[in-house]
Design an enzyme around this catalytic site. Structure first.
Site, PDB file in Angstrom:
ATOM      1  CG  LEU A 276      -1.836   1.221   1.385  1.00 34.71           C
ATOM      2  CD1 LEU A 276      -2.827   1.302   0.225  1.00 34.71           C
ATOM      3  CD2 LEU A 276      -2.588   1.154   2.713  1.00 34.71           C
TER       4      LEU A 276
ATOM      5  CB  VAL B  33       4.455   1.110   4.004  1.00 34.98           C
ATOM      6  CG1 VAL B  33       4.103   2.544   3.629  1.00 34.98           C
ATOM      7  CG2 VAL B  33       3.579   0.625   5.147  1.00 34.98           C
ATOM      8  CE  LYS B  34       4.349   0.330  -4.779  1.00 38.35           C
ATOM      9  NZ  LYS B  34       3.593   0.094  -6.036  1.00 38.35           N
ATOM     10  CB  VAL B  35       8.670   4.659   0.876  1.00 39.69           C
ATOM     11  CG1 VAL B  35       9.388   6.005   0.962  1.00 39.69           C
ATOM     12  CG2 VAL B  35       7.841   4.416   2.134  1.00 39.69           C
TER      13      VAL B  35
END
Length: 935
Positions: free
Chosen positions: A109, A140-142
């Site tokens: 996400l 978590v997408k960064v």
């Protein structure tokens, strides 16, 4: 037969799906891929969610359930559904996660792409999403931007699984590996485990070839002498780039630094091949799968690519083959000047922009769903615009979206306007959320006020206009006092209120931001004396440290309610300046804020420009003004008529400066089509069940004739707060469109200075400076500015000459320093109609000194197209001011004369008519103006 996709996993490469959709999840589509194809992961991004949520009705039930509990922002509405999908996907993948002991089985996400260049905000958002999903197999997408790298290190240190996206170059990947390892080492130093902290590096592939091939094709088409060499590496650069990244990865994990972490159970940061769908139809549709197969890697595929590989892909571990050829391709790219470094740097920026664009489309779609669900809980708006204006508005909205105006505004970025001190004047944003007032203190005031039958508010401008709207549209609750608003020095108007109340049974509210405005101070002195100098029945609303605060404390006022110095008066209605009078009237302030909240959410920083009602309206009125349609004409159904007076001030004082701006036209009766020039923008406010006969038909005809028409619907009176906020946002945005500071008022002070000069002279000598009429008869005398050019003539001739100067695009202003009552209002309305119909120009009107703190700014500082008629009279009876030599009538005349002097000094065309008979010969003046307009 074993699925080709499952064979990939046997070759050491994990298969992830680049797709999320509620219907797909609900029908078991993901579970099927897990079972049949060995799928072990899912990725998502704003573009994927936009396709899922923005089209069709799959999410309508979810939106309905979420918003049925309580209204929410656009982002919260989106996240409620996105997180539900991510949790569902995590549940489907959890068996794989458990079986593989955390080495795979993840769903991703993404943090907001708007935060890509903000380290601290990225950390905060990632932590929030991690907690909100609450599943161990979340990643978590960064984005792998410069700002993203320190955020990634911190998040890994915190034990959050991270999918790093938008990697294009080996150098960026190496920086990321350092961030990942550094984060793990920090955990080891803190004595925390590292065996369940996972990360992948999403290396984008096909986008590189798309850019490089485009440059190659252009040079080949131009007969570049290196055409053959260029064609030889076409379609090979991205794969070569990926192979060398993987080669570096293998060397890195073999090193001592990584092996020390591996000994503690750390999992390597696998390379994930993203953007694997081919962009060029000349290439095989499985090109970026077939050529990038290798151990400890992931390939995330959209469904179409997955289907293609399942059908005819080639399962062969080619990732470690032909490395010398890969190096040669990159060497050739460098020799040929294809600038791979520049391409990859540009692709990061482009990727952030594309994801932000997709997020805008996603949030815009969610905003429309939210608005549809809320129905009449949120005021509606439609606009019918001529083609040219509509095109300009849409172009402006696209600029506002691309330049993130909504987020700039809410972040207080002064560059949205002139880059000066605008950021210091945005306290009204928090005030709209109820954050400026003390709810308990307002509730207590409401109970105390029930002891009184009347409440009188003494203020000017924003301190009085907003409360007056609330009093006239909402009214007082049963058992609470009736509110009277006094914003004048007119003796007749003051006397009317004074005789309507019993001072012993009245709560007085003295309201002044600066605490030094002349009119509220004079009114305070008068009513304090009338109330027997008993401060117990007085409350003050003022900014901290003001003169009024000191006076209130010295005189024993019951309460002093603080304002916010970061809120200008005209933006203050949703702060203490509006809510203290509201509470005194028995209005439930908490419920009022709740009723206003839908518009606050709709105009929030997360609502893209086209779906943001405040920004859309601001673009319309700003572009209309730039196109010469600067006369914003306010038309209302009867119950909403009081709103125009507040809106006049907001628009005129905020935008009318530097020779630019919007001239609001309020209470001008509707006319025939031919009465309107090409300088009009019509805005119609209608409350449900309150339609005015014939007005809808007239508006339709105006639109058909090419005039822009905006229609705003209000379901019930309690929703008027939504219009306060919509128009505050719209006015701020219009200021950005026009190119001015919408929070200063540089020309208001001039009239005050001129008034003080005349009043001080009166206090010293007992008389105003003498003046000579240019013409007079039995009914009135006419005074001109020295440079008017009229000379002496009969009154009728002067009036005729005055209005004869009106040209297309001009407007006529009637400024009455007389009592604001029905008789005078009707007479002035008749004058306006006569001039408008005869000259086809807009007309405005105001009662002085009230308008000095409102539209007076635009009259002096806005477009130099106004032709003004000031109306005065000798008050009879006059009214003394305690402690002053000058009476209220004297002050009012001084204000009229000072205002006229400033208008003339600004080059405005202005006459003053002084009515001779006590009580005023207003009807005689009406007849004279009707005759003058027709000649």
């Amino acid at each position: 037969m074993t699925s080709r996709l499952k064979q990939l996993s046997e070759a050491g490469q994990a298969v992830w799906l680049d797709f999320v959709d509620r219907k797909f999840l609900g029908q078991g589509g993901l579970r099927k891929l897990i079972e049949e194809d060995g799928l072990t992961g899912v990725t998502s991004n704003p573009s994927i969610f936009e396709k899922a949520m923005g089209h069709g009705d799959a999410y309508d039930a979810g939106f309905t359930e979420f918003l049925g509990k309580a209204d929410a922002s656009v982002v919260d509405t989106y996240e409620s559904q996105a997180i539900a999908d991510i949790k569902a996907a995590a549940a489907d993948l959890r068996p794989a996660y458990d079986r593989l002991r955390g080495k795979d089985g993840y769903v991703s996400l993404e943090v907001s792409p708007y935060l890509a260049n903000n380290t601290d905000a990225t950390i905060e958002e990632a932590q929030r999403l991690w907690a909100a999903v609450g599943e161990p197999n979340l990643m978590v997408k960064v984005p792998g931007t410069k700002a993203g790298m320190p955020a990634i290190r911190r998040l890994i240190t915190d034990g959050i699984n991270i999918n790093v996206t938008l990697l294009f170059s080996l150098e960026a990947y190496q920086a990321l590996a350092e961030a990942y390892v550094g984060g793990l080492e920090a955990r080891v130093q803190r004595g925390e485990p590292v065996d369940r902290v996972a990360s992948v590096a999403s290396f984008f592939v096909s986008r590189i070839d798309a850019q490089i091939d485009k440059a190659i094709d252009a040079r080949v088409a131009a007969y570049d002498p290196e055409s053959d060499a260029l064609k030889a590496i076409r379609g090979k650069v991205a794969i070569a780039n990926a192979k060398l990244a993987y080669d570096w990865y293998r060397g890195f994990i073999a090193g001592n630094r990584w092996q020390a972490l591996a000994a503690k159970g750390a999992m390597p940061q696998r390379l994930l091949w993203a953007s694997t769908g081919t962009k060029d139809s000349a290439y095989p549709d499985t090109l970026y799968i077939d050529t990038l197969i290798g151990p400890d890697t992931i390939n995330t595929m959209p469904p179409k690519t997955m289907d293609a590989f399942r059908d005819h892909g080639s399962v062969h571990g080619m990732l470690t083959e032909r490395l010398d050829e890969a190096r040669h391709v990159l060497d050739e790219a460098k020799r040929l000047g294809l600038d791979l470094g520049g391409v990859t740097t540009g692709l990061v920026d482009e990727g952030v922009r594309l994801f932000a664009d997709a997020a805008d489309a996603l949030l815009g779609a969610v905003a429309q769903k939210r608005t549809a669900f809320l129905g009449d809980r949120q005021n509606g708006m439609t606009a019918t615009l001529p083609a040219g204006l509509n095109e300009a508005v849409e172009k402006r909205l696209e600029q506002a979206r691309a330049d993130v105006w909504a987020r700039q505004l809410w972040a207080g970025d002064a560059k949205l306007w002139t880059g000066k001190d605008e950021s210091k004047w945005l306290g009204w944003l928090a005030a709209a959320r109820g954050q400026q007032v003390d709810p308990a203190a307002l509730k207590a005031l409401g109970e105390e006020a029930k002891r009184y039958s009347h409440a009188v508010l003494l203020g000017m401008g924003g301190s009085s206009l907003g409360p007056e709207v609330l009093a006239n549209i909402l009214g007082n609750a049963p058992g609470s006092p009736t509110l009277h608003v006094l914003d004048t020095t007119d003796p007749g108007q003051i006397t009317t209120v004074a005789t309507a109340i019993d001072p012993a049974d009245t709560l007085f509210i003295v309201s002044s931001k600066s605490g030094s405005t002349m009119e509220p101070e004079l009114l305070r002195a008068f009513f304090y004396d009338l109330a027997g100098k008993d401060g117990a029945c007085f409350v003050a609303v003022t900014d901290p440290g003001s003169k009024l605060e000191a006076t209130a404390k010295a005189d024993g006022f019951a309460h002093v309610f603080p304002g916010d110095p970061a809120i200008g008066g005209r933006y203050s209605v949703l702060s203490a300046f509006g809510m203290v009078p509201a509470a005194a009237m028995g209005i439930d302030v908490h419920a009022f804020y709740e009723a206003t909240a839908p518009m606050v959410f709709a105009c929030g920083p997360d609502a893209p420009a086209a779906a943001n009602p405040g920004i859309r309206l601001g673009a319309i009125i700003g572009e209309a003004a730039l196109a010469g349609r600067d006369k914003l004409t306010i038309l209302t159904s009867p119950k909403l008529a009081p709103f125009g007076a507040w809106l006049e001030q907001l628009l005129a004082e905020s935008t009318g400066k530097e020779g630019k701006g919007i001239v609001p036209v309020d209470l001008e009766p509707i006319g025939a089509i031919e009465a309107y020039g090409a300088d009009r923008l019509f805005v119609h406010f209608e409350m449900a069940g309150d339609a005015e006969d014939g007005l809808d038909t007239a508006l339709t005809k105006l639109a058909e004739a090419g005039h822009p028409v905006v229609r705003i619907t209000v379901a019930k009176p309690e929703l008027i707060g939504q219009e306060f906020f919509r128009w505050e946002i719209a006015t701020a945005v219009a200021g950005a469109v026009i190119g001015i500071d919408p929070f200063d008022q540089p020309d208001v002070e001039d009239a005050k200075i001129a008034t003080r000069k005349l009043v001080d002279a009166y206090e010293a000598s007992g008389a105003l400076e003498p003046e000579t009429a240019a013409a007079e008869d039995n009914d009135f005398a006419i005074f001109t500015a020295d440079d008017s050019g009229f000379g002496s003539a009969q009154p009728a001739a002067l009036l005729r000459m005055h209005f004869a100067g009106l040209a297309p695009g001009d407007y006529a202003g009637f400024l009455g320093y007389v009592e604001r009552d029905e008789t005078n209002a009707a007479a002035i309305a008749a004058m306006r109609v006569a001039v408008r119909d005869a000259k086809a120009v807009a007309t405005v009107a105001g009662f002085g000194p009230r308008f000095l703190h409102s539209t007076g700014q635009a009259y002096k500082g806005g477009p130099a197209s106004g032709v003004f008629l000031t109306i005065t009279r000798d008050p009879d009876p006059d009214l003394a001011i305690p402690g002053r030599t000058a009476s209220f009538g004297t002050v009012q005349i001084a204000q009229a004369r000072g205002d006229m002097d400033v208008l003339a000094a600004r080059g405005r065309r202005v006459l003053r008519v002084h009515l001779k008979k006590a009580g005023g010969r207003i009807e005689a003046l009406r007849a004279a103006i009707v005759a003058a307009a027709q000649n």
